[in-house]
Design a protein around this motif. Structure first.
Motif, mmCIF file in Angstrom:
data_model
loop_
_atom_site.group_PDB
_atom_site.id
_atom_site.type_symbol
_atom_site.label_atom_id
_atom_site.label_comp_id
_atom_site.label_asym_id
_atom_site.label_seq_id
_atom_site.Cartn_x
_atom_site.Cartn_y
_atom_site.Cartn_z
ATOM 1 N N LYS A 101 33.492 55.075 58.330
ATOM 2 C CA LYS A 101 34.192 53.870 58.780
ATOM 3 C C LYS A 101 33.454 52.608 58.339
ATOM 4 O O LYS A 101 34.061 51.641 57.870
ATOM 5 N N LYS A 109 42.236 56.422 53.516
ATOM 6 C CA LYS A 109 43.262 57.357 53.977
ATOM 7 C C LYS A 109 43.613 58.403 52.922
ATOM 8 O O LYS A 109 44.013 59.519 53.262
ATOM 9 N N GLN A 118 39.304 62.535 58.360
ATOM 10 C CA GLN A 118 39.865 61.587 59.326
ATOM 11 C C GLN A 118 39.024 61.559 60.597
ATOM 12 O O GLN A 118 38.770 60.492 61.162
ATOM 13 N N ALA A 119 38.549 62.723 61.040
ATOM 14 C CA ALA A 119 37.720 62.792 62.245
ATOM 15 C C ALA A 119 36.365 62.112 62.019
ATOM 16 O O ALA A 119 35.844 61.434 62.908
ATOM 17 N N ASN A 121 35.877 59.638 59.898
ATOM 18 C CA ASN A 121 36.196 58.212 59.832
ATOM 19 C C ASN A 121 36.407 57.612 61.224
ATOM 20 O O ASN A 121 35.998 56.478 61.488
ATOM 21 N N SER A 122 37.009 58.367 62.118
ATOM 22 C CA SER A 122 37.263 57.856 63.470
ATOM 23 C C SER A 122 36.049 57.997 64.387
ATOM 24 O O SER A 122 36.060 57.479 65.502
ATOM 25 N N THR A 124 34.849 60.900 65.584
ATOM 26 C CA THR A 124 34.905 62.050 66.489
ATOM 27 C C THR A 124 34.168 63.280 65.958
ATOM 28 O O THR A 124 33.957 64.228 66.706
#
Length: 166
Positions: A101, A109, A118-119, A121-122, A124
């Protein structure tokens, strides 16, 4: 000569976005694969690649002939022990940077086809769970979220260009 409309502000492949910067990167760097003049994806730094039967894992065998171009000032900064060979770890680090991030990659994306991107990047999942690993200096394994993902297309883009951690 190659026409560039404006001076690029940044040539960091994981964060560059204006077309002038992307044009310079495309003409100065080589990724795992690239498009040829006919629009076909062909090997570049990768000598070959295989896809698992389930379509979820790509294994790239890299050439040992790709090297970083440096000059005296850079050589002084990197030190005499810097190995100029482009390795699988350079691609791992680049893809990790692209999905973090804090890097703020403009096309992050597109990389969400990679397992856990995606996880990561977020926030999590840790970066260690990104589906990218070097199994040796010249072998790169990329695991995907789903089969039939457009991975090869993504790997032709600037953020997928190698990046030395040093």
């Amino acid at each position: 000569a190659y026409p560039v409309a404006e001076d690029p502000e940044c040539l960091d492949p994981q964060i560059a976005s204006p077309s002038s910067a992307l044009a310079v990167i495309a003409n100065c760097m080589e990724g795992l694969v690239r498009y040829d003049a006919q629009g076909n994806i062909v090997n570049a730094v990768a000598q070959s690649y295989t896809v698992s039967p389930d379509g979820l894992t790509y294994v790239f065998k890299l050439s040992d002939k790709s090297h970083w171009y440096t000059f005296d000032t850079i050589d002084e900064l990197l030190g005499k022990d810097f190995d100029k060979t482009v390795t699988a770890n350079d691609f791992v680090f680049a893809l990790q940077r692209a999905v973090k991030k804090e890097t703020n990659c403009p096309t992050v994306k597109n990389f969400f086809v990679i397992k856990n991107a995606q996880a990561v990047n977020s926030g999590t999942k840790p970066i260690s769970e990104l589906g990218v690993r070097a199994t040796d200096n010249f072998t790169l394994e990329i695991s995907l979220e789903f089969a039939e993902a457009p991975l090869l297309d993504v790997l032709t883009t600037a953020p997928a260009m190698p990046c030395s951690e040093k």
